[in-house]
Write a protein that holds these residues in place. Structure first.
Motif, PDB file in Angstrom:
ATOM      1  N   PRO A   1      -6.500  -1.025 -34.018  1.00  0.00           N
ATOM      2  CA  PRO A   1      -6.415  -1.243 -32.462  1.00  0.00           C
ATOM      3  C   PRO A   1      -6.823   0.074 -31.578  1.00  0.00           C
ATOM      4  O   PRO A   1      -6.028   0.926 -32.053  1.00  0.00           O
ATOM      5  N   ILE A   2      -7.394   0.004 -30.494  1.00  0.00           N
ATOM      6  CA  ILE A   2      -7.756   1.315 -29.971  1.00  0.00           C
ATOM      7  C   ILE A   2      -6.444   1.430 -28.728  1.00  0.00           C
ATOM      8  O   ILE A   2      -6.028   0.608 -28.569  1.00  0.00           O
ATOM      9  N   LEU A   3      -6.093   2.626 -29.168  1.00  0.00           N
ATOM     10  CA  LEU A   3      -4.652   3.267 -28.184  1.00  0.00           C
ATOM     11  C   LEU A   3      -5.103   3.151 -26.822  1.00  0.00           C
ATOM     12  O   LEU A   3      -6.070   3.384 -26.314  1.00  0.00           O
ATOM     13  N   SER A   4      -4.304   2.659 -25.954  1.00  0.00           N
ATOM     14  CA  SER A   4      -4.660   2.559 -24.532  1.00  0.00           C
ATOM     15  C   SER A   4      -3.844   3.465 -23.555  1.00  0.00           C
ATOM     16  O   SER A   4      -4.215   3.464 -22.381  1.00  0.00           O
ATOM     17  N   SER A   5      -2.915   4.156 -24.021  1.00  0.00           N
ATOM     18  CA  SER A   5      -2.343   4.822 -23.233  1.00  0.00           C
ATOM     19  C   SER A   5      -1.605   5.973 -24.267  1.00  0.00           C
ATOM     20  O   SER A   5      -1.573   5.998 -25.163  1.00  0.00           O
TER      21      SER A   5
ATOM     22  N   GLU B   1       1.615   4.420 -25.840  1.00  0.00           N
ATOM     23  CA  GLU B   1       1.292   3.709 -27.082  1.00  0.00           C
ATOM     24  C   GLU B   1       1.015   4.868 -28.208  1.00  0.00           C
ATOM     25  O   GLU B   1       1.461   4.416 -29.474  1.00  0.00           O
ATOM     26  N   THR B   2       0.511   5.993 -27.831  1.00  0.00           N
ATOM     27  CA  THR B   2       0.439   6.888 -28.816  1.00  0.00           C
ATOM     28  C   THR B   2       1.551   7.640 -29.126  1.00  0.00           C
ATOM     29  O   THR B   2       2.221   7.727 -30.584  1.00  0.00           O
TER      30      THR B   2
ATOM     31  N   SER C   1      -8.296   7.605 -29.226  1.00  0.00           N
ATOM     32  CA  SER C   1      -8.934   6.717 -28.479  1.00  0.00           C
ATOM     33  C   SER C   1     -10.232   6.987 -27.901  1.00  0.00           C
ATOM     34  O   SER C   1     -10.935   6.119 -27.306  1.00  0.00           O
TER      35      SER C   1
ATOM     36  N   SER D   1     -12.530   6.642 -32.611  1.00  0.00           N
ATOM     37  CA  SER D   1     -11.748   5.261 -32.566  1.00  0.00           C
ATOM     38  C   SER D   1     -12.916   4.171 -33.230  1.00  0.00           C
ATOM     39  O   SER D   1     -12.334   3.104 -34.059  1.00  0.00           O
TER      40      SER D   1
END
Length: 191
Positions: free
Chosen positions: A50-54, A57-58, A39, A44
């Motif tokens: 799409p950028i991971l937000s958490s 999500e990872t 991220s 990124s």
């Protein structure tokens, strides 16, 4: 391993030991460290995803990568320093044995570890594994044409830029060109 054989027997992913790091199977325990890698804006930006937000999500992404490994469709390693710090990842995004004997690799490293030769060492381990254990003849990598750092690394490792694949992938910003690099087993990659 014989050409065309299964990469993972009984789900086992080997540990690849280098002089200053090791590559081991990616795990859910790596989620926080890989979230900070994947991220990070300087990383990124080049991924085309799409950028991971958490961290959650990872973890979900790691679960999917582990499922793909079980299906012999992808193989991701965490790049780990001797004291256990996960500094990035690398592996084969996909491969084809019968009829082609080629694979595509991908890699990411946390920016605070750039410029120390870690990715070069990790990719040399991965190349050795790909050519000697998987039986690949050709290893490919695609990267954004503007990613000068990656281009320099791949060239240093002996890869040849073959050209630009126009509008090869679709990202949130639209269609994107990529540069295609390749390395053949006969190209002297051991050096």
């Amino acid at each position: 391993m014989e050409r065309g054989g299964c990469i993972l027997s009984n789900g086992y992913v080997p540990v690849l030991n280098g002089q200053r790091l090791l590559l081991r199977a990616i795990s859910l325990d790596d989620a926080e460290a890989l979230f900070h890698c994947w991220s990070h804006p300087e990383v990124s930006h080049w991924l085309g995803t799409p950028i991971l937000s958490s961290v959650t999500e990872t973890r979900e992404l790691i679960v999917r990568l582990l499922e793909l490994a079980q299906e012999n469709e992808s193989l991701r390693f965490s790049i780990v320093l001797p004291e256990g710090t996960v500094i990035g990842s690398c592996g084969f995004n996909n491969w084809q044995l019968e009829g082609a004997y080629r694979g595509e690799l991908g890699c990411e490293l946390r920016p605070e570890f750039w410029g120390n030769g870690y990715m070069s060492e990790a990719l040399r381990l991965l190349l050795k594994f790909g050519f000697e254990s998987m039986g690949l003849n050709r290893i490919e990598v695609i990267c954004h044409p503007g990613n000068a750092r990656a281009a320099k690394l791949f060239t240093k490792l002996g890869f040849t830029q073959e050209g630009i694949l126009r509008q090869y992938r679709h990202t949130e910003a639209g269609f994107q060109d990529v540069a295609m690099y390749s390395l053949l087993n006969t190209d002297g990659w051991q050096n």
